[in-house]
Motif scaffolding. Structure first.
Motif, short mmCIF file in Angstrom:
data_model
loop_
_atom_site.label_atom_id
_atom_site.label_comp_id
_atom_site.label_asym_id
_atom_site.label_seq_id
_atom_site.Cartn_x
_atom_site.Cartn_y
_atom_site.Cartn_z
N GLU A 110 0.83 -1.19 0.00
CA GLU A 110 0.00 0.00 0.00
C GLU A 110 0.87 1.25 0.00
N ASN A 111 0.37 2.25 -0.70
CA ASN A 111 0.97 3.59 -0.64
C ASN A 111 -0.05 4.49 0.03
N GLU A 112 0.17 4.80 1.30
CA GLU A 112 -0.81 5.54 2.08
C GLU A 112 -0.53 7.04 2.12
N ALA A 113 0.41 7.51 1.30
CA ALA A 113 0.72 8.94 1.28
C ALA A 113 -0.50 9.73 0.84
N SER A 114 -0.72 10.87 1.48
CA SER A 114 -1.86 11.70 1.13
C SER A 114 -1.65 12.36 -0.23
N ARG A 115 -2.72 12.74 -0.85
CA ARG A 115 -2.69 13.40 -2.16
C ARG A 115 -3.03 14.88 -1.99
N PRO A 116 -2.47 15.75 -2.87
CA PRO A 116 -1.51 15.46 -3.95
C PRO A 116 -0.13 15.11 -3.40
N ARG A 117 0.60 14.29 -4.13
CA ARG A 117 1.88 13.78 -3.66
C ARG A 117 3.04 14.57 -4.26
N SER A 118 4.06 14.76 -3.46
CA SER A 118 5.25 15.47 -3.90
C SER A 118 6.48 14.70 -3.44
N PHE A 119 7.47 14.60 -4.30
CA PHE A 119 8.68 13.87 -3.94
C PHE A 119 9.64 14.71 -3.11
N THR A 120 9.18 15.87 -2.65
CA THR A 120 9.89 16.54 -1.58
C THR A 120 9.63 15.83 -0.26
N ASP A 121 8.60 14.98 -0.26
CA ASP A 121 8.31 14.13 0.90
C ASP A 121 9.30 12.97 0.90
N SER A 122 10.17 12.92 1.89
CA SER A 122 11.23 11.92 1.92
C SER A 122 10.69 10.50 2.01
N SER A 123 9.48 10.33 2.55
CA SER A 123 8.92 8.99 2.68
C SER A 123 8.60 8.40 1.30
N LEU A 124 8.23 9.26 0.36
CA LEU A 124 7.97 8.77 -1.00
C LEU A 124 9.27 8.35 -1.68
N THR A 125 10.32 9.11 -1.47
CA THR A 125 11.62 8.75 -2.02
C THR A 125 12.10 7.43 -1.44
N LEU A 126 11.85 7.21 -0.15
CA LEU A 126 12.22 5.95 0.49
C LEU A 126 11.45 4.79 -0.14
N LEU A 127 10.16 4.99 -0.35
CA LEU A 127 9.35 3.95 -0.98
C LEU A 127 9.84 3.65 -2.39
N GLU A 128 10.15 4.70 -3.16
CA GLU A 128 10.67 4.53 -4.52
C GLU A 128 11.97 3.73 -4.50
N ASN A 129 12.88 4.08 -3.61
CA ASN A 129 14.17 3.39 -3.54
C ASN A 129 14.00 1.93 -3.15
N ASN A 130 13.07 1.65 -2.25
CA ASN A 130 12.84 0.27 -1.83
C ASN A 130 12.33 -0.59 -2.98
N ILE A 131 11.40 -0.03 -3.77
CA ILE A 131 10.87 -0.80 -4.89
C ILE A 131 11.92 -0.96 -5.98
N LEU A 132 12.65 0.10 -6.28
CA LEU A 132 13.69 0.02 -7.30
C LEU A 132 14.77 -1.00 -6.91
N GLU A 133 15.14 -1.00 -5.65
CA GLU A 133 16.15 -1.95 -5.19
C GLU A 133 15.66 -3.38 -5.37
N ARG A 134 14.38 -3.59 -5.07
CA ARG A 134 13.80 -4.92 -5.21
C ARG A 134 13.81 -5.36 -6.69
N ILE A 135 13.46 -4.43 -7.59
CA ILE A 135 13.43 -4.76 -9.02
C ILE A 135 14.85 -5.04 -9.53
N MET A 136 15.78 -4.19 -9.18
CA MET A 136 17.15 -4.32 -9.70
C MET A 136 17.86 -5.56 -9.18
N ASN A 137 17.49 -6.01 -8.00
CA ASN A 137 18.15 -7.17 -7.40
C ASN A 137 17.43 -8.48 -7.71
N ALA A 138 16.37 -8.37 -8.50
CA ALA A 138 15.60 -9.57 -8.83
C ALA A 138 16.39 -10.49 -9.75
#
Length: 257
Positions: free
Chosen positions: A229-257
């Motif tokens: 789940e992505n529970e971040a409120s809308r509208p979303r901005s990547f100045t929110d560090s939690s979104l960047t963390l989520l992005e990095n976690n998913i990218l890391e999972r994809i790249m290490n697959a």
């Protein structure tokens, strides 16, 4: 802004927006093969009515095949797919799809492309829909006169003309420049928030997935390996560090697959 949750979806207690027109999708042990090649294997998935779900994964992972199965354009080799507990082939729910290209007919005006396949007095509704996507002044233009982003807006208007219970999006923004892509993301999000149809988007762009999706599914080698789940409120901005963390976690999972 709210923190996005990183947990695998197990708790269904989160309150969802109710919409009688949106469709709930269930896939039960779905497998899809093309000849000897197994593209999807034993997929079981529930998508709640009105939810915006984004499917990510590498090329060839099976994500577009899953989208085509959900649209009814492909049939599963085994397993079942239902809309509101009714088999797809018998369901009255309306599903429409947007593709990577706009698929507009060049010999028809913008207005007539929006009303393609409709009968009766659809023109007034088509004009209203074009107004929603910001293209009413272009209703009499030929598609060739429009930019790529404008053409995709016309394709979106055409999809919305069918009052979909389910909007399926197969990387419709992948060919657009960065600024136009962001504008289209904002437009799709606004229309979804206004109309609350169920949305299922396939994309390679993890940032796009996080911006639009309230649920993100990763497919690897035909299997669901992550469902969060992505529970971040809308509208979303990547100045929110939690979104960047989520992005990095998913990218890391994809790249290490």
């Amino acid at each position: 802004m709210g923190e996005p949750s990183l947990h695998v979806l197990e708790d269904r207690s989160k309150e969802k927006v109710e919409n009688s027109d949106a469709v709930r999708i269930n896939l039960y042990h779905v497998q899809k093969s093309f000849g000897e090649k197994v593209v999807l294997q034993d997929i079981s998935l529930e998508i709640e009515a009105g939810q915006f779900v984004v499917i990510v994964g590498k090329s060839g992972s099976g994500k577009s095949t899953l989208l085509r199965l959900a649209s009814g354009l492909e049939k599963p080799t085994s397993g079942d797919i239902t809309f509101n507990d009714i088999p797809i082939k018998n369901s009255p729910a309306k599903a429409t799809m947007m593709y990577q290209d706009s698929r507009l007919l060049p010999w028809k005006s913008v207005l007539n492309n929006v009303g393609l396949g409709l009968r009766g007095n659809w023109q007034a509704e088509a004009e209203k829909t074009l107004e929603h996507v910001g293209l009413l002044p272009f209703k009499d233009e030929w598609p060739s006169k429009l930019s790529g982003g404008q053409q995709q807006r016309v394709a979106l208007a055409r999809a919305l003309m069918h009052n979909p219970s389910l909007l399926l999006l197969d990387e419709p923004l992948s060919a657009l420049d960065a600024l136009t892509r962001m504008e289209m993301q904002n437009l799709i999000e606004k229309l979804w928030l206004d109309q609350k149809f169920t949305a299922l988007l396939v994309t390679h762009d993890v940032r796009e997935a996080i911006k639009l999706g309230d649920r993100i599914i990763l497919i690897e080698d035909g299997e669901i390996t992550l469902d969060i789940e992505n529970e971040a409120s809308r509208p979303r901005s990547f100045t929110d560090s939690s979104l960047t963390l989520l992005e990095n976690n998913i990218l890391e999972r994809i790249m290490n697959a």
